[in-house]
Design an enzyme around this catalytic site. Structure first.
Site, PDB file in Angstrom:
ATOM      1  N   ASP A  25       0.797  -1.231   0.000  1.00 30.80           N
ATOM      2  CA  ASP A  25       0.000   0.000   0.000  1.00 30.80           C
ATOM      3  C   ASP A  25       0.832   1.285   0.000  1.00 30.80           C
ATOM      4  O   ASP A  25       0.324   2.349  -0.303  1.00 30.80           O
ATOM      5  CB  ASP A  25      -0.961   0.022   1.206  1.00 30.80           C
ATOM      6  CG  ASP A  25      -0.235  -0.178   2.533  1.00 30.80           C
ATOM      7  OD1 ASP A  25       1.000  -0.337   2.526  1.00 30.80           O
ATOM      8  OD2 ASP A  25      -0.907  -0.188   3.585  1.00 30.80           O
ATOM      9  N   HIS A  26       2.103   1.199   0.374  1.00 31.82           N
ATOM     10  CA  HIS A  26       2.911   2.420   0.493  1.00 31.82           C
ATOM     11  C   HIS A  26       3.633   2.771  -0.814  1.00 31.82           C
ATOM     12  O   HIS A  26       3.529   3.863  -1.320  1.00 31.82           O
ATOM     13  CB  HIS A  26       3.972   2.253   1.592  1.00 31.82           C
ATOM     14  CG  HIS A  26       3.456   2.446   2.988  1.00 31.82           C
ATOM     15  ND1 HIS A  26       2.481   1.660   3.535  1.00 31.82           N
ATOM     16  CD2 HIS A  26       3.793   3.332   3.956  1.00 31.82           C
ATOM     17  CE1 HIS A  26       2.233   2.061   4.774  1.00 31.82           C
ATOM     18  NE2 HIS A  26       3.027   3.071   5.053  1.00 31.82           N
ATOM     19  N   ASP A  51       4.012  -1.120  11.332  1.00 29.54           N
ATOM     20  CA  ASP A  51       3.566   0.226  10.984  1.00 29.54           C
ATOM     21  C   ASP A  51       2.971   0.857  12.231  1.00 29.54           C
ATOM     22  O   ASP A  51       2.208   0.207  12.956  1.00 29.54           O
ATOM     23  CB  ASP A  51       2.518   0.183   9.863  1.00 29.54           C
ATOM     24  CG  ASP A  51       2.293   1.565   9.299  1.00 29.54           C
ATOM     25  OD1 ASP A  51       2.879   1.890   8.257  1.00 29.54           O
ATOM     26  OD2 ASP A  51       1.544   2.350   9.945  1.00 29.54           O
ATOM     27  N   ARG A  58      -0.269  12.981  10.167  1.00 25.91           N
ATOM     28  CA  ARG A  58       1.040  13.594  10.446  1.00 25.91           C
ATOM     29  C   ARG A  58       1.267  14.798   9.549  1.00 25.91           C
ATOM     30  O   ARG A  58       0.992  14.721   8.351  1.00 25.91           O
ATOM     31  CB  ARG A  58       2.165  12.585  10.205  1.00 25.91           C
ATOM     32  CG  ARG A  58       2.135  11.493  11.233  1.00 25.91           C
ATOM     33  CD  ARG A  58       3.304  10.543  11.144  1.00 25.91           C
ATOM     34  NE  ARG A  58       3.193   9.649  12.268  1.00 25.91           N
ATOM     35  CZ  ARG A  58       3.545   8.374  12.266  1.00 25.91           C
ATOM     36  NH1 ARG A  58       4.085   7.833  11.191  1.00 25.91           N
ATOM     37  NH2 ARG A  58       3.392   7.650  13.342  1.00 25.91           N
ATOM     38  N   SER A  72       6.980   7.136  13.239  1.00 26.67           N
ATOM     39  CA  SER A  72       6.743   5.839  12.618  1.00 26.67           C
ATOM     40  C   SER A  72       7.495   4.710  13.299  1.00 26.67           C
ATOM     41  O   SER A  72       8.331   4.914  14.179  1.00 26.67           O
ATOM     42  CB  SER A  72       7.152   5.900  11.152  1.00 26.67           C
ATOM     43  OG  SER A  72       8.539   5.678  11.039  1.00 26.67           O
ATOM     44  N   ARG A 100       9.378   2.708  11.512  1.00 24.66           N
ATOM     45  CA  ARG A 100      10.403   2.285  10.553  1.00 24.66           C
ATOM     46  C   ARG A 100      11.748   2.018  11.238  1.00 24.66           C
ATOM     47  O   ARG A 100      12.341   2.893  11.854  1.00 24.66           O
ATOM     48  CB  ARG A 100      10.545   3.314   9.415  1.00 24.66           C
ATOM     49  CG  ARG A 100      11.028   4.677   9.823  1.00 24.66           C
ATOM     50  CD  ARG A 100      10.971   5.653   8.655  1.00 24.66           C
ATOM     51  NE  ARG A 100       9.588   6.049   8.391  1.00 24.66           N
ATOM     52  CZ  ARG A 100       9.206   7.256   7.977  1.00 24.66           C
ATOM     53  NH1 ARG A 100      10.098   8.181   7.730  1.00 24.66           N
ATOM     54  NH2 ARG A 100       7.947   7.548   7.776  1.00 24.66           N
TER      55      ARG A 100
END
Ligand code: MIC
Ligand code: SF4
Length: 642
Positions: A64-65, A119, A379, A535, A537
């Site tokens: 999706d990203h 995520d 964000r 995030s 990440r």
């Protein structure tokens, strides 16, 4: 003494530890999700563990990203993730099926289960009473392999909702109000539990907007009870069989309590560049805008989209505004197209985007220079939109749509009667874009597809007696992972190529950082409060590791980033006396004396400033598990040593 809802789910999944706030607990994870920007790394790490098949009840890999496919890199990553998913027993949600959190809520979430996702907005699942948490890819890989997930036992905050929202005031305004009260660091080490009469007035998509954006509080997760409204939602998704009723005990004891009278709320907006810079739309005034983006995992449900379509119907987007809309899932987009709402959006001049993250992560639709963009996202960090000097305001879909038509920030309460939107009795269910994994018999013959952009994962080195280095970078409070490891269309394709990614590390703060690190060979970062917020990440740890960062000394850390630093073997240390932060300048020589011994047995470390000859006391109070990981130079080394 009774339990809160979060405590009940934790208790039912407790593998180790006790429910004493701040102490480490281990949790059994029922479900996992990954998305493609963190998934490539997570699956590379999963493959390194040599496990045939996932051990969870359900694992889903979403794409999706990285859907721009501006070059071969994204598509190669998609192929890689698809091949691992099919071979290892993971469902694969194909690109086009929608944003992970929206689809997981619709099709897979189950009240009372634990969900770990690579995520930070995984807590969206709290909207149906899941204990859903975000984590770095390595933690999710471990959970897929049946491993325990460790967190400090959170405190529980009760948000008591009373009354009912006025017309044109939205769930987004509730979470913006919570952000105004608690701030972007107010939720660290806490779970936010919503209770009270007001809960019954909120539909599942509204609850999910609130739990989704609890990530911006820094909270471990947020959760709503599972009640008749949850049942109706699951029934409409054809999944009533997974419903269980869940709520806190009457005599549950909370660590903190916040009261919000829903009827007192007005349309709000978070101003650039922090989600907690919240003001009333009326107070900000009718500023001229350039762009409106509607969508993201916060506000892309059918409910949100129908409201937007009703506001746009028969109108035209203002000449000074570019409006883009990304419905959150294939289910939402299909239903909009069948009932005519999509036609209303298109007729008004909206630019319809695919069901994906898109502009939220800087994948297209960057605003013009100095542009003002209203977004229904979660964000608004500086530069995240892809335009360094743009100003992003976070608003509800109602404010976004009303403003798109008028061309200025608009309080939708000026529009007159609010359209009435009803949740459908049944959603259109078609899971044909979710691929089932190979059977255990078929799996061995499936090849894993590694594209040329996929490089190996950097691995830390065992901790030495003393670390002698320099304060290679000094930054202020609330540094986000978007500062540390920016995303966006130009950088995201390299999520599986750390050497290339490293060229962009801290680019927003100091473009010379990567070069200076490589030249120095090592470095220590000095940070303010809430370092690493945002995030999940793990690239925000893996890339600094690649660049030689040995420790981050900060006033305080965000939860997921701290865990990612430990997993990578970078020391996260906090100032015992916050004022010492001011005494260190970028470029000072720094020495962590006897650090190996401290990490093994101590709770206080000593940092020597060899430029000023001062010493500072640092907190190094880690769990036994974290100590072992740090001593070995990261979780991969530690696991291999066992
Ligand atoms: C984000 O919203 O910042 C992301 C992109 O979804 C991240 C994950 C990532 O960096 O891949 C998140 O929120 O965890
Ligand atoms: Fe995607 Fe944005 Fe949600 Fe992150 S916050 S998962 S980028 S939609």
């Amino acid at each position: 003494m009774g339990y809160t809802l979060a405590q009940k789910i934790i208790k039912a999944h407790l593998v180790s530890g006790e429910m004493i706030p701040g102490t480490e607990i281990g949790l059994r994870i029922d479900q996992t999700l990954t998305q493609d920007a963190t998934g490539t790394m997570a699956y590379l790490q999963f493959e390194a563990m040599n496990i045939d098949r996932v051990k969870t009840e359900l694992s889903v890999a979403y794409i999706d990203h990285n859907t721009l496919q501006n070059g071969f890199e994204n598509a190669d990553d998609h192929r890689f993730i698809q091949s691992v998913a099919q071979k290892r027993g993971i469902r694969f949600s194909r690109p086009g099926n929608g944003i992970c959190h929206q689809v997981h809520l619709e099709r897979f979430g189950i009240p009372g289960k634990t969900l770990l996702g690579s995520d930070s907005h995984t807590p969206t699942g709290g909207g149906i009473g899941m204990l859903a948490m975000g984590a770095g890819g390595l933690d999710v890989a471990v959970a897929m392999g049946g491993g325990t997930y460790y967190i400090p036992m959170p405190k529980i905050v009760k948000v008591n909702l009373t009354g009912k929202l006025n017309d044109w005031v939205a769930a987004k305004d509730i979470i913006l109000e919570v952000l105004r009260i608690m701030s972007v660091k107010g939720g660290v080490g806490k779970i936010v539990e919503y209770c009270g009469e007001g809960v019954k007035t909120l539909s599942v998509p509204e609850r999910a907007t609130i739990t989704n954006m609890g990530a911006e509080l820094g909270a471990t997760t947020s959760i709503f009870p599972s009640d008749e409204i949850t049942r109706a939602f699951l029934k409409a998704q054809g999944r009533e069989d997974v419903f269980v009723e869940l709520s806190a005990d009457e005599d549950a004891v909370y660590d903190e309590e916040i009261n919000i009278d829903l009827s007192s709320l007005v349309p709000l907006a978070a101003m650039p560049h922090m989600p907690d810079r919240v003001k009333a739309v009326d107070e900000i005034g009718q500023i001229k805008i350039d762009q409106v983006c509607i969508g993201s995992c916060t506000n892309s449900s059918l409910f949100d989209m129908l409201k937007v379509a009703a506001i746009l119907k028969g109108k035209t987007v203002a000449p000074n505004v570019s409006l883009s809309i990304a419905p959150g899932s294939k289910q939402v987009l299909t239903m909009l197209s069948l009932n005519g709402a999509l036609a209303d959006m298109i007729a008004a001049g909206a630019r319809i985007l695919e069901s994906a993250c898109g502009p939220c992560i800087g994948m297209g639709q960057s605003p013009n220079s100095k542009g003002i963009s209203l977004r229904t996202f979660n964000r608004n960090f500086e530069g995240r939109s892809g335009t360094a000097d743009a100003g992003v305001f976070l608003v509800s879909p109602e404010v976004a749509a009303a403003s798109a038509i008028s061309g200025v920030l608009t309080n939708p309460q000026t529009l007159g009667k609010m359209p009435e939107i009803h949740m459908p009795a049944s959603f259109l269910v078609n899971d044909n874009m979710v691929l089932m994994p190979d059977s255990p018999e078929e799996a061995p013959s499936r090849e894993i597809c590694y594209g040329p952009n996929i490089k190996s994962v950097p691995v830390g080195k065992a901790l030495e007696e003393t670390i002698s280095s320099t304060a290679i970078l000094k930054v202020g409070d609330n540094i986000t992972t978007d500062h540390i490891m920016p995303a966006g269309a130009k950088i995201l394709p390299y999520r599986s190529n750390v050497p290339h990614l490293s060229k962009f590390c801290f680019g927003v703060c100091d473009e010379t950082f990567p070069e200076r690190c490589l030249k120095a060979g090592s470095g220590i970062i000095i940070g303010g409060a809430n370092y690493g917020q945002g995030s999940s990440r793990e690239h925000a740890a893996l890339v600094p590791l690649y660049l030689g960062i040995r420790a981050v000394v900060a006033k305080s850390f965000a939860r997921m980033h701290k865990a990612n630093l430990i997993n990578s073997g970078i020391l996260p240390l906090t100032f015992a006396n916050a004022d010492d932060y001011d005494k260190i300048s970028q470029g000072d020589g720094l020495k962590l004396v006897n650090i190996l011994d401290t990490v093994k047995h101590g709770t206080k470390a000593v940092l020597e400033n060899t430029t000023t000859n001062e010493t500072y006391e640092l907190e190094a109070d880690f769990s036994e598990r974290a100590r072992n990981i740090l001593v070995h130079g990261g979780l991969l080394n530690y696991t291999a040593s066992k």
